[in-house]
Scaffold this motif. Structure first.
Motif, PDB file in Angstrom:
ATOM      1  N   GLY A  61     -19.650 125.597  -2.892  1.00  0.00           N
ATOM      2  CA  GLY A  61     -19.580 123.954  -3.553  1.00  0.00           C
ATOM      3  C   GLY A  61     -20.686 123.379  -4.260  1.00  0.00           C
ATOM      4  N   ASP A  62     -20.480 122.316  -4.717  1.00  0.00           N
ATOM      5  CA  ASP A  62     -21.471 122.385  -5.637  1.00  0.00           C
ATOM      6  C   ASP A  62     -22.631 121.154  -4.608  1.00  0.00           C
ATOM      7  N   SER A  63     -21.757 121.116  -3.975  1.00  0.00           N
ATOM      8  CA  SER A  63     -23.032 120.101  -2.949  1.00  0.00           C
ATOM      9  C   SER A  63     -23.087 120.773  -1.791  1.00  0.00           C
ATOM     10  N   VAL A  64     -23.155 121.593  -1.504  1.00  0.00           N
ATOM     11  CA  VAL A  64     -23.791 122.416  -0.253  1.00  0.00           C
ATOM     12  C   VAL A  64     -24.943 123.361  -1.180  1.00  0.00           C
ATOM     13  N   LYS A  65     -24.515 124.256  -2.802  1.00  0.00           N
ATOM     14  CA  LYS A  65     -25.393 124.614  -2.427  1.00  0.00           C
ATOM     15  C   LYS A  65     -26.840 124.640  -2.360  1.00  0.00           C
ATOM     16  N   GLY A  66     -28.107 126.028  -2.484  1.00  0.00           N
ATOM     17  CA  GLY A  66     -28.708 125.839  -1.490  1.00  0.00           C
ATOM     18  C   GLY A  66     -29.521 125.199  -0.303  1.00  0.00           C
ATOM     19  N   ARG A  67     -28.175 124.685   0.354  1.00  0.00           N
ATOM     20  CA  ARG A  67     -28.937 124.596   1.143  1.00  0.00           C
ATOM     21  C   ARG A  67     -28.110 124.954   2.712  1.00  0.00           C
ATOM     22  N   PHE A  68     -26.301 125.091   2.355  1.00  0.00           N
ATOM     23  CA  PHE A  68     -25.912 125.905   2.942  1.00  0.00           C
ATOM     24  C   PHE A  68     -25.719 128.204   3.085  1.00  0.00           C
ATOM     25  N   THR A  69     -25.853 128.571   3.436  1.00  0.00           N
ATOM     26  CA  THR A  69     -25.973 130.295   3.646  1.00  0.00           C
ATOM     27  C   THR A  69     -24.233 131.202   4.325  1.00  0.00           C
ATOM     28  N   ILE A  70     -23.995 131.338   3.382  1.00  0.00           N
ATOM     29  CA  ILE A  70     -22.322 132.155   4.309  1.00  0.00           C
ATOM     30  C   ILE A  70     -22.497 133.462   4.440  1.00  0.00           C
ATOM     31  N   SER A  71     -22.801 134.708   5.108  1.00  0.00           N
ATOM     32  CA  SER A  71     -22.779 135.711   5.034  1.00  0.00           C
ATOM     33  C   SER A  71     -21.157 136.237   6.796  1.00  0.00           C
ATOM     34  N   LYS A  72     -21.190 137.255   6.318  1.00  0.00           N
ATOM     35  CA  LYS A  72     -20.424 138.121   7.369  1.00  0.00           C
ATOM     36  C   LYS A  72     -20.980 139.054   8.066  1.00  0.00           C
ATOM     37  N   ASP A  73     -20.604 139.216   9.098  1.00  0.00           N
ATOM     38  CA  ASP A  73     -21.148 140.493  10.253  1.00  0.00           C
ATOM     39  C   ASP A  73     -19.639 142.123  10.251  1.00  0.00           C
ATOM     40  N   ASN A  74     -19.994 143.032   9.319  1.00  0.00           N
ATOM     41  CA  ASN A  74     -18.713 143.649  10.156  1.00  0.00           C
ATOM     42  C   ASN A  74     -18.463 144.080  10.420  1.00  0.00           C
ATOM     43  N   ALA A  75     -19.269 144.588  11.554  1.00  0.00           N
ATOM     44  CA  ALA A  75     -19.033 145.429  12.189  1.00  0.00           C
ATOM     45  C   ALA A  75     -18.297 144.593  13.791  1.00  0.00           C
ATOM     46  N   LYS A  76     -18.643 142.782  13.743  1.00  0.00           N
ATOM     47  CA  LYS A  76     -18.079 142.090  14.653  1.00  0.00           C
ATOM     48  C   LYS A  76     -17.136 141.452  13.781  1.00  0.00           C
ATOM     49  N   ASN A  77     -16.444 141.229  13.292  1.00  0.00           N
ATOM     50  CA  ASN A  77     -15.934 140.937  12.162  1.00  0.00           C
ATOM     51  C   ASN A  77     -15.713 139.261  11.664  1.00  0.00           C
ATOM     52  N   THR A  78     -17.011 138.793  11.559  1.00  0.00           N
ATOM     53  CA  THR A  78     -17.059 137.039  11.452  1.00  0.00           C
ATOM     54  C   THR A  78     -17.815 136.663  10.580  1.00  0.00           C
ATOM     55  N   VAL A  79     -17.771 135.750  10.605  1.00  0.00           N
ATOM     56  CA  VAL A  79     -18.094 135.429   9.423  1.00  0.00           C
ATOM     57  C   VAL A  79     -18.982 133.874   9.797  1.00  0.00           C
ATOM     58  N   SER A  80     -20.180 133.486   9.225  1.00  0.00           N
ATOM     59  CA  SER A  80     -21.112 132.602   9.608  1.00  0.00           C
ATOM     60  C   SER A  80     -21.706 131.531   8.735  1.00  0.00           C
ATOM     61  N   LEU A  81     -21.431 130.617   8.965  1.00  0.00           N
ATOM     62  CA  LEU A  81     -22.417 129.412   8.137  1.00  0.00           C
ATOM     63  C   LEU A  81     -23.118 128.676   8.185  1.00  0.00           C
ATOM     64  N   GLN A  82     -24.629 129.443   8.090  1.00  0.00           N
ATOM     65  CA  GLN A  82     -25.791 128.764   8.221  1.00  0.00           C
ATOM     66  C   GLN A  82     -25.797 127.388   7.449  1.00  0.00           C
ATOM     67  N   MET A  83     -25.945 125.842   8.016  1.00  0.00           N
ATOM     68  CA  MET A  83     -26.749 125.069   7.084  1.00  0.00           C
ATOM     69  C   MET A  83     -27.768 124.387   7.573  1.00  0.00           C
ATOM     70  N   ASN A  84     -28.735 124.076   6.143  1.00  0.00           N
ATOM     71  CA  ASN A  84     -29.434 123.581   6.681  1.00  0.00           C
ATOM     72  C   ASN A  84     -29.930 122.481   5.520  1.00  0.00           C
ATOM     73  N   SER A  85     -30.937 121.647   5.994  1.00  0.00           N
ATOM     74  CA  SER A  85     -31.342 120.679   5.025  1.00  0.00           C
ATOM     75  C   SER A  85     -29.943 119.828   5.371  1.00  0.00           C
ATOM     76  N   LEU A  86     -29.396 119.588   6.388  1.00  0.00           N
ATOM     77  CA  LEU A  86     -28.113 118.729   6.499  1.00  0.00           C
ATOM     78  C   LEU A  86     -28.438 117.365   6.702  1.00  0.00           C
ATOM     79  N   LYS A  87     -27.342 116.069   5.146  1.00  0.00           N
ATOM     80  CA  LYS A  87     -27.065 115.397   5.287  1.00  0.00           C
ATOM     81  C   LYS A  87     -26.054 114.016   5.694  1.00  0.00           C
ATOM     82  N   PRO A  88     -26.469 113.258   6.130  1.00  0.00           N
ATOM     83  CA  PRO A  88     -25.002 112.267   6.457  1.00  0.00           C
ATOM     84  C   PRO A  88     -23.439 112.689   6.370  1.00  0.00           C
TER      85      PRO A  88
END
Length: 119
Positions: A61-88
């Motif tokens: 989404g436009d509001s999180v571009k450059g700050r959030f990163t989504i990734s997946k782990d095929n072996a664990k079948n999980t998805v993660s969301l790394q959120m940096n520079s968080l704002k209120p």
């Protein structure tokens, strides 16, 4: 019934980071894509990020571009969301979702995890 289980929410100060994770209750669960949505009180649900399982293509989404990163782990079948520079304004309930039957149509949802960013 497959459940998507989120974890990693919490309280953080503005400028800080959090990492959310999503794990299906059934290890063999498969989908076309998985994503994260959020909803703040009094606001509509907002798309945050998505990842296509077969190619690894990511979408934000436009509001999180450059700050959030989504990734997946095929072996664990999980998805993660790394959120940096968080704002209120990132404060919301965050939901993991999976598009099983059709790409772009999210038909499985988690219960949500709360993210609160203090100023």
């Amino acid at each position: 019934q497959v459940q998507l289980v989120e974890s990693g929410g919490g309280l953080v100060q503005a400028g800080g980071s959090l990492r959310l994770s999503c794990v299906p209750s059934v290890r063999t669960f498969s989908s076309n894509a998985m994503g994260w949505f959020r909803q703040a009180p009094g606001k509509e649900r907002e798309f945050v990020a998505g990842i296509r399982w077969s190619t690894g293509d990511t979408y934000y989404g436009d509001s999180v571009k450059g700050r959030f990163t989504i990734s997946k782990d095929n072996a664990k079948n999980t998805v993660s969301l790394q959120m940096n520079s968080l704002k209120p304004e990132d404060t919301a309930e965050y939901y993991c979702a999976a598009a099983v039957r059709r790409l772009g149509q999210y038909d499985y949802w988690g219960q949500g995890t709360q993210v609160t960013v203090s100023s």
